[in-house]
Write a protein that holds these residues in place. Structure first.
Motif, PDB file in Angstrom:
ATOM      1  N   ASN A  88      -8.783  -1.377   9.773  1.00  0.00           N
ATOM      2  CA  ASN A  88      -8.048  -2.467   9.120  1.00  0.00           C
ATOM      3  C   ASN A  88      -6.785  -1.981   8.403  1.00  0.00           C
ATOM      4  O   ASN A  88      -6.064  -2.774   7.823  1.00  0.00           O
ATOM      5  N   HIS A  89      -6.524  -0.689   8.414  1.00  0.00           N
ATOM      6  CA  HIS A  89      -5.333  -0.097   7.785  1.00  0.00           C
ATOM      7  C   HIS A  89      -5.226  -0.435   6.295  1.00  0.00           C
ATOM      8  O   HIS A  89      -4.135  -0.552   5.761  1.00  0.00           O
ATOM      9  N   CYS A  90      -6.371  -0.598   5.647  1.00  0.00           N
ATOM     10  CA  CYS A  90      -6.381  -0.921   4.210  1.00  0.00           C
ATOM     11  C   CYS A  90      -6.707   0.286   3.341  1.00  0.00           C
ATOM     12  O   CYS A  90      -6.904   0.146   2.131  1.00  0.00           O
ATOM     13  N   GLU A 117     -13.684   0.256   4.072  1.00  0.00           N
ATOM     14  CA  GLU A 117     -14.821  -0.653   4.183  1.00  0.00           C
ATOM     15  C   GLU A 117     -14.651  -1.800   3.190  1.00  0.00           C
ATOM     16  O   GLU A 117     -14.326  -1.581   2.028  1.00  0.00           O
ATOM     17  N   LEU A 118     -14.852  -3.005   3.669  1.00  0.00           N
ATOM     18  CA  LEU A 118     -14.750  -4.190   2.822  1.00  0.00           C
ATOM     19  C   LEU A 118     -16.106  -4.868   2.740  1.00  0.00           C
ATOM     20  O   LEU A 118     -16.895  -4.825   3.691  1.00  0.00           O
ATOM     21  N   ASP A 119     -16.388  -5.497   1.618  1.00  0.00           N
ATOM     22  CA  ASP A 119     -17.627  -6.255   1.482  1.00  0.00           C
ATOM     23  C   ASP A 119     -17.642  -7.398   2.486  1.00  0.00           C
ATOM     24  O   ASP A 119     -16.586  -7.948   2.845  1.00  0.00           O
TER      25      ASP A 119
END
Length: 145
Positions: free
Chosen positions: A54-56, A65-67
């Motif tokens: 996600n390039h974050c 990693e996102l929730d």
């Protein structure tokens, strides 16, 4: 105005979460887009799946990693910011159901809302029977049911 345009400016709308039904509807209106045409098979691919990166990340290049779900405050802000989009989406879902009924594509009868059909008919000034007739090639309109 956007909801009015949705009802009056589009031959058909589709929903990605109902891609198989959308494909059937497209094939019903435009036969050359049917999943089977002239003996050939053509399935609609799901080409916009979530990316593996996600390039974050902190460097702007790596994956973070996102929730799966935002916290309550973040969700409230997102919902508030997107209220008009959600209203348009809900109208689109309802209109999609009307189109499914007009094409006799019934997958979940319990979700159909007759009040939405009346609202769409009033907005667009059409008769569902006439639409069914036109979709089925009846030049005189009137699908009867």
């Amino acid at each position: 105005e956007a909801i009015h345009n949705l009802y009056t400016s589009f031959t058909m709308i589709g929903l990605t979460n109902e891609l198989p039904t959308t494909a059937k509807m497209m094939g019903h209106i435009w036969p050359w887009l049917a999943e089977e045409y002239g003996g050939e098979q053509c399935k609609l691919p799901h080409a916009n799946a979530s990316p593996s990166n996600n390039h974050c990340g902190s460097d702007g290049k790596t994956h973070m990693e996102l929730d799966d779900h935002p916290d309550d405050e973040t969700r409230r802000v997102i919902e508030e910011h997107n209220a008009l989009d959600m209203e348009l989406y809900e109208a689109g879902v309802a209109y999609f159901d009307v189109l499914k009924k007009a094409m006799d594509i019934h997958e979940d009868e319990d979700d159909y809302d007759e009040d939405v059909e009346k609202e769409v008919e009033e907005t667009v000034k059409f008769d569902l029977g006439a639409v069914k007739g036109a979709l089925n090639g009846n030049k005189n309109g009137g699908g009867g049911d």
